[in-house]
Motif scaffolding. Structure first.
Motif, PDB file in Angstrom:
ATOM      1  N   ASP A  88       0.877  -1.178   0.000  1.00 28.70           N
ATOM      2  CA  ASP A  88       0.000   0.000   0.000  1.00 28.70           C
ATOM      3  C   ASP A  88       0.913   1.226   0.000  1.00 28.70           C
ATOM      4  O   ASP A  88       1.498   1.578   1.022  1.00 28.70           O
ATOM      5  CB  ASP A  88      -0.894  -0.020   1.239  1.00 28.70           C
ATOM      6  N   VAL A  89       1.075   1.864  -1.166  1.00 29.33           N
ATOM      7  CA  VAL A  89       2.029   2.965  -1.323  1.00 29.33           C
ATOM      8  C   VAL A  89       1.277   4.249  -1.672  1.00 29.33           C
ATOM      9  O   VAL A  89       0.368   4.243  -2.505  1.00 29.33           O
ATOM     10  CB  VAL A  89       3.064   2.658  -2.434  1.00 29.33           C
ATOM     11  N   SER A  90       1.654   5.329  -1.055  1.00 30.20           N
ATOM     12  CA  SER A  90       1.048   6.626  -1.365  1.00 30.20           C
ATOM     13  C   SER A  90       2.094   7.726  -1.270  1.00 30.20           C
ATOM     14  O   SER A  90       3.146   7.575  -0.645  1.00 30.20           O
ATOM     15  CB  SER A  90      -0.135   6.917  -0.431  1.00 30.20           C
ATOM     16  N   LEU A  91       1.783   8.836  -1.905  1.00 30.73           N
ATOM     17  CA  LEU A  91       2.658  10.017  -1.905  1.00 30.73           C
ATOM     18  C   LEU A  91       1.990  11.137  -1.130  1.00 30.73           C
ATOM     19  O   LEU A  91       0.823  11.450  -1.366  1.00 30.73           O
ATOM     20  CB  LEU A  91       2.910  10.480  -3.345  1.00 30.73           C
ATOM     21  N   ASN A  92       2.714  11.731  -0.198  1.00 34.98           N
ATOM     22  CA  ASN A  92       2.256  12.940   0.487  1.00 34.98           C
ATOM     23  C   ASN A  92       3.052  14.121  -0.060  1.00 34.98           C
ATOM     24  O   ASN A  92       4.283  14.065  -0.124  1.00 34.98           O
ATOM     25  CB  ASN A  92       2.485  12.832   1.997  1.00 34.98           C
ATOM     26  N   ILE A  93       2.372  15.179  -0.450  1.00 35.71           N
ATOM     27  CA  ILE A  93       3.062  16.319  -1.040  1.00 35.71           C
ATOM     28  C   ILE A  93       2.348  17.613  -0.688  1.00 35.71           C
ATOM     29  O   ILE A  93       1.112  17.645  -0.602  1.00 35.71           O
ATOM     30  CB  ILE A  93       3.188  16.149  -2.574  1.00 35.71           C
ATOM     31  N   TRP A  94       3.115  18.666  -0.432  1.00 37.45           N
ATOM     32  CA  TRP A  94       2.540  19.964  -0.107  1.00 37.45           C
ATOM     33  C   TRP A  94       3.533  21.064  -0.461  1.00 37.45           C
ATOM     34  O   TRP A  94       4.745  20.815  -0.561  1.00 37.45           O
ATOM     35  CB  TRP A  94       2.157  20.038   1.371  1.00 37.45           C
ATOM     36  N   ARG A  95       3.024  22.255  -0.728  1.00 31.74           N
ATOM     37  CA  ARG A  95       3.895  23.413  -0.960  1.00 31.74           C
ATOM     38  C   ARG A  95       4.635  23.737   0.333  1.00 31.74           C
ATOM     39  O   ARG A  95       4.057  23.699   1.425  1.00 31.74           O
ATOM     40  CB  ARG A  95       3.071  24.618  -1.412  1.00 31.74           C
ATOM     41  N   GLU A  96       5.910  24.018   0.226  1.00 25.69           N
ATOM     42  CA  GLU A  96       6.696  24.325   1.429  1.00 25.69           C
ATOM     43  C   GLU A  96       6.034  25.459   2.215  1.00 25.69           C
ATOM     44  O   GLU A  96       5.581  26.434   1.635  1.00 25.69           O
ATOM     45  CB  GLU A  96       8.125  24.717   1.036  1.00 25.69           C
ATOM     46  N   THR A  97       5.977  25.298   3.520  1.00 21.91           N
ATOM     47  CA  THR A  97       5.337  26.183   4.511  1.00 21.91           C
ATOM     48  C   THR A  97       3.819  26.025   4.535  1.00 21.91           C
ATOM     49  O   THR A  97       3.147  26.697   5.303  1.00 21.91           O
ATOM     50  CB  THR A  97       5.673  27.680   4.310  1.00 21.91           C
ATOM     51  N   ASP A  98       3.252  25.144   3.703  1.00 18.79           N
ATOM     52  CA  ASP A  98       1.790  24.998   3.640  1.00 18.79           C
ATOM     53  C   ASP A  98       1.389  23.552   3.985  1.00 18.79           C
ATOM     54  O   ASP A  98       0.581  22.929   3.301  1.00 18.79           O
ATOM     55  CB  ASP A  98       1.293  25.357   2.235  1.00 18.79           C
ATOM     56  N   GLU A  99       1.957  23.034   5.053  1.00 22.29           N
ATOM     57  CA  GLU A  99       1.720  21.644   5.452  1.00 22.29           C
ATOM     58  C   GLU A  99       0.247  21.370   5.734  1.00 22.29           C
ATOM     59  O   GLU A  99      -0.235  20.244   5.561  1.00 22.29           O
ATOM     60  CB  GLU A  99       2.559  21.325   6.693  1.00 22.29           C
ATOM     61  N   ALA A 100      -0.501  22.392   6.153  1.00 24.84           N
ATOM     62  CA  ALA A 100      -1.924  22.207   6.466  1.00 24.84           C
ATOM     63  C   ALA A 100      -2.709  21.747   5.244  1.00 24.84           C
ATOM     64  O   ALA A 100      -3.770  21.126   5.374  1.00 24.84           O
ATOM     65  CB  ALA A 100      -2.515  23.513   7.013  1.00 24.84           C
ATOM     66  N   ASN A 101      -2.206  22.044   4.033  1.00 27.98           N
ATOM     67  CA  ASN A 101      -2.897  21.658   2.811  1.00 27.98           C
ATOM     68  C   ASN A 101      -2.191  20.506   2.097  1.00 27.98           C
ATOM     69  O   ASN A 101      -2.184  20.429   0.860  1.00 27.98           O
ATOM     70  CB  ASN A 101      -3.016  22.861   1.870  1.00 27.98           C
ATOM     71  N   ALA A 106      14.158   6.117   6.079  1.00 24.16           N
ATOM     72  CA  ALA A 106      12.908   6.231   6.820  1.00 24.16           C
ATOM     73  C   ALA A 106      12.828   7.540   7.584  1.00 24.16           C
ATOM     74  O   ALA A 106      13.828   8.084   8.036  1.00 24.16           O
ATOM     75  CB  ALA A 106      12.773   5.061   7.791  1.00 24.16           C
ATOM     76  N   ALA A 107      11.609   8.040   7.717  1.00 27.64           N
ATOM     77  CA  ALA A 107      11.315   9.159   8.613  1.00 27.64           C
ATOM     78  C   ALA A 107      10.414   8.612   9.720  1.00 27.64           C
ATOM     79  O   ALA A 107       9.676   7.648   9.511  1.00 27.64           O
ATOM     80  CB  ALA A 107      10.607  10.280   7.860  1.00 27.64           C
ATOM     81  N   THR A 108      10.487   9.205  10.895  1.00 25.82           N
ATOM     82  CA  THR A 108       9.747   8.638  12.014  1.00 25.82           C
ATOM     83  C   THR A 108       8.249   8.871  11.920  1.00 25.82           C
ATOM     84  O   THR A 108       7.472   8.155  12.524  1.00 25.82           O
ATOM     85  CB  THR A 108      10.257   9.226  13.343  1.00 25.82           C
ATOM     86  N   ASN A 109       7.826   9.872  11.167  1.00 24.52           N
ATOM     87  CA  ASN A 109       6.390  10.113  11.013  1.00 24.52           C
ATOM     88  C   ASN A 109       6.148  10.907   9.735  1.00 24.52           C
ATOM     89  O   ASN A 109       7.071  11.139   8.943  1.00 24.52           O
ATOM     90  CB  ASN A 109       5.816  10.849  12.230  1.00 24.52           C
ATOM     91  N   GLU A 110       4.903  11.349   9.540  1.00 26.05           N
ATOM     92  CA  GLU A 110       4.521  12.011   8.290  1.00 26.05           C
ATOM     93  C   GLU A 110       5.163  13.377   8.102  1.00 26.05           C
ATOM     94  O   GLU A 110       5.045  13.976   7.039  1.00 26.05           O
ATOM     95  CB  GLU A 110       2.991  12.146   8.219  1.00 26.05           C
ATOM     96  N   LYS A 111       5.866  13.881   9.117  1.00 21.40           N
ATOM     97  CA  LYS A 111       6.458  15.213   8.999  1.00 21.40           C
ATOM     98  C   LYS A 111       7.876  15.193   8.424  1.00 21.40           C
ATOM     99  O   LYS A 111       8.483  16.237   8.233  1.00 21.40           O
ATOM    100  CB  LYS A 111       6.454  15.905  10.364  1.00 21.40           C
ATOM    101  N   GLY A 112       8.409  14.010   8.178  1.00 22.20           N
ATOM    102  CA  GLY A 112       9.715  13.943   7.528  1.00 22.20           C
ATOM    103  C   GLY A 112       9.566  14.198   6.032  1.00 22.20           C
ATOM    104  O   GLY A 112       8.627  13.710   5.407  1.00 22.20           O
TER     105      GLY A 112
END
Length: 604
Positions: free
Chosen positions: A518-531, A588-594
């Motif tokens: 189960d693979v997915s990509l998380n992506i956001w504009r820098e400084t706009d992590e809320a979106n 690896a990163a420890t969570n979704e914020k890496g």
């Protein structure tokens, strides 16, 4: 980036335990416009992609043609080929081999001039260098004929296929020469982001650590460049020496500015800034401002946030514009017409009465285009000699027509006689900052009082601009006041203009042998992590490669998703595989914020 060793097995399957995370522009076409200013007849623009080896020109993988009269010609070019060597052929116009960011100069004719000095020596050398089964060994007259035909060649692609050795040497030489017309690129830049601390972390890089690395990077860059350039220069000089030895000439006769070019590549300072000065200038700027790493990062983040807020207001309008081909074509044509209009006005000849000694002018220097300088001697009438240093006298004049000339001392130190029809007033008005978008051709301060043609690389937060002058040199901080519109129409005719799209499709691929992840990509504009956006990466199939080279059955190819990315904007991203987060394969990163950071660059 993989984990060491080849990711794929011989049959194209993903090797067990291996893997890779790939990010690349999607293989789609982009629209590129050239302008041809001809004499009324039709011209054909033909772009070909050729392999890295000049000896395999027949293996062209793609070509596109556009035929019409003087004006704008649009070609669709696949993104996948943009980083390769490619060729622009214009029927009735110039023919150029273009590396990304480079026009190859007219070396074939220079070599032919050397051949004419001893028409028997060069063909004999070609025969001697050829293998036993080579046509030159079987038919020496062909060697002579091919050498004679060099007079009709603009560059190696037009040379006879049998001149393979000379072609190879020429291309190695040409790859090092300055020139920056016709560049088209679409590429991904990646840099380190931030990994939260904790067990299993691939790296710990806080904001302060990141800024410190940024501050220290130029010194490491200098060391790396010095090693790379010295090795490269040695290889190039060896090729030049061998070529000139065979021709019975000297490197200086073939390329008068060769010493300066090689000195620049070796880190010395002859006539111009060296490739290392971009890093050195950045280091000096940091020290001069006495900025802390935190201050550097704060300034960068402030600029990113300001750009993000502006983009949110215009995003829908920009996407609609991207979808309107006719509008993009119209905008590109208007841009070219504006540049040509300025250049036409800027090169109008001065009245003869204004050609006084000491007057600042723009003058056409031989075949190198219009260059800044000043009148060194007033108008004289006569017939100019071949090297344009003086007027002929007596029997040397013959029946040639007398014309009017002025001696011009150019800002780079050269002096020659210039026909007064090719002398204009020096235009000093700077370009409008809003027109200086990435890829715009400009005339900018190169060093000291010398101006040179180049392209806008980027706009800096402090209002300065990075200007790319050639393959090796980009000045990182040219002031807006030191950037002028291009004043030479010939430069515009050799330049490619990418349609001003903002969004391009980029594919993200996760290569791993297991086909049930189960693979997915998380992506956001820098400084706009809320979106932050999450995109599922479905698995895909591809054909297995049989031993005989034919396609076999369908096999697992990995996981892939394609999304639109706004060019020149920083994006943060990571991959989620099962319940784990990664910034790269096996990182690896420890969570979704890496995250890591990417930026799509698109320019022409």
């Amino acid at each position: 980036m993989g984990c060491g060793g080849s990711t794929l097995a011989a049959d194209g399957s993903i090797a067990p335990g291996k893997g890779e995370a790939k990010i690349e522009p999607q293989a789609e076409t982009v629209d590129v416009m050239w302008h041809w200013d001809g004499d009324g007849k039709k011209v054909t623009h033909q772009v070909k992609v050729i392999p890295a080896s000049i000896s395999k020109l027949k293996e062209a993988t793609w070509e596109e043609k556009s035929t019409g009269g003087p004006g704008e010609h649009v070609l669709k070019m696949p993104v996948a080929i943009m980083q390769q060597r490619w060729v622009v052929e214009m029927e009735g116009g110039p023919v150029n081999i273009l590396y990304p960011g480079q026009v190859v100069p007219d070396l074939c004719k220079k070599i032919h001039e050397q051949h004419l000095k001893d028409p028997t020596k060069f063909p004999k050398l070609m025969c001697k260098a050829a293998k036993e089964d080579h046509p030159y060994k079987q038919n020496p007259d062909k060697a002579k004929s091919d050498c004679d035909n060099l007079a009709n060649c603009v560059n190696p692609i037009q040379m006879d296929d049998d001149m393979i050795i000379l072609k190879s040497t020429l291309c190695k030489l040409e790859d090092q020469l300055p020139g920056n017309n016709g560049t088209v690129s679409l590429s991904i830049e990646k840099r380190l982001g931030k990994w939260p601390e904790g067990p299993g972390t691939a790296a710990v890089l806080s904001v302060t650590d990141k800024a410190t690395a940024l501050k220290d990077a130029p010194d490491k860059m200098l060391q790396a460049l010095a090693f790379k350039e010295k090795a490269l220069t040695k290889a190039v000089q060896t090729g030049i020496t061998a070529l000139c030895s065979a021709m019975g000439t000297t490197p200086q006769a073939l390329l008068p500015d060769l010493d300066a070019m090689l000195d620049a590549a070796n880190g010395k300072k002859p006539l111009a800034e060296t490739p290392y000065d971009e890093a050195a200038k950045y280091t000096a700027w940091v020290k001069e401002k006495n900025l802390t790493p935190e201050q550097i990062e704060e300034a960068r983040i402030a600029a990113v946030k300001a750009e993000l807020e502006e983009d949110k207001k215009t995003e829908e309008e920009v996407k609609a514009q991207d979808a309107n081909f006719d509008q993009l074509k119209k905008m590109t044509k208007e841009k070219i017409e504006g540049i040509i209009s300025y250049a036409t006005e800027a090169t109008k000849p001065l009245d003869e009465g204004g050609l006084k000694k000491g007057t600042r002018v723009l003058a056409k220097w031989k075949k190198f285009g219009y260059i800044e300088g000043e009148i060194d001697a007033e108008v004289a009438k006569g017939v100019v000699n071949d090297d344009r240093t003086g007027l002929l006298t007596g029997d040397d004049v013959g029946d040639r027509k007398e014309e009017k000339y002025c001696k011009v001392k150019f800002d780079d130190g050269d002096t020659c006689l210039v026909n007064i029809a090719n002398i204009a007033a020096e235009p000093t008005e700077p370009a409008k900052p809003e027109s200086l978008t990435r890829g715009t051709p400009v005339r900018a301060r190169f060093y000291n009082d010398i101006f040179r043609d180049g392209f806008i690389e980027r706009r800096n937060p402090d209002g300065t601009f990075a200007v790319k002058f050639n393959m090796a040199l980009t000045q990182p901080d040219v002031k807006a006041a030191d950037i002028r519109p291009v004043h030479d129409k010939a430069f515009v005719s050799k330049s490619a203009f990418l349609f001003p799209k903002s969004f391009y499709n980029v594919s993200f691929t996760w290569l791993q042998a297991e086909d049930d992840l189960d693979v997915s990509l998380n992506i956001w504009r820098e400084t706009d992590e809320a979106n932050m956006q999450t995109h599922k990466m479905p698995s895909f199939k591809k054909k297995k490669k049989n031993q005989d080279g034919t396609d076999g059955e369908d096999i697992h190819g990995g996981y892939k998703v394609t999304i639109p990315i706004w060019k020149d904007r920083p994006y943060c991203y990571n991959f989620k595989v099962g319940e784990e987060y990664f910034t790269n394969f096996k990182e690896a990163a420890t969570n979704e914020k890496g995250y890591r950071v990417l930026m799509l660059r698109a320019s022409a």
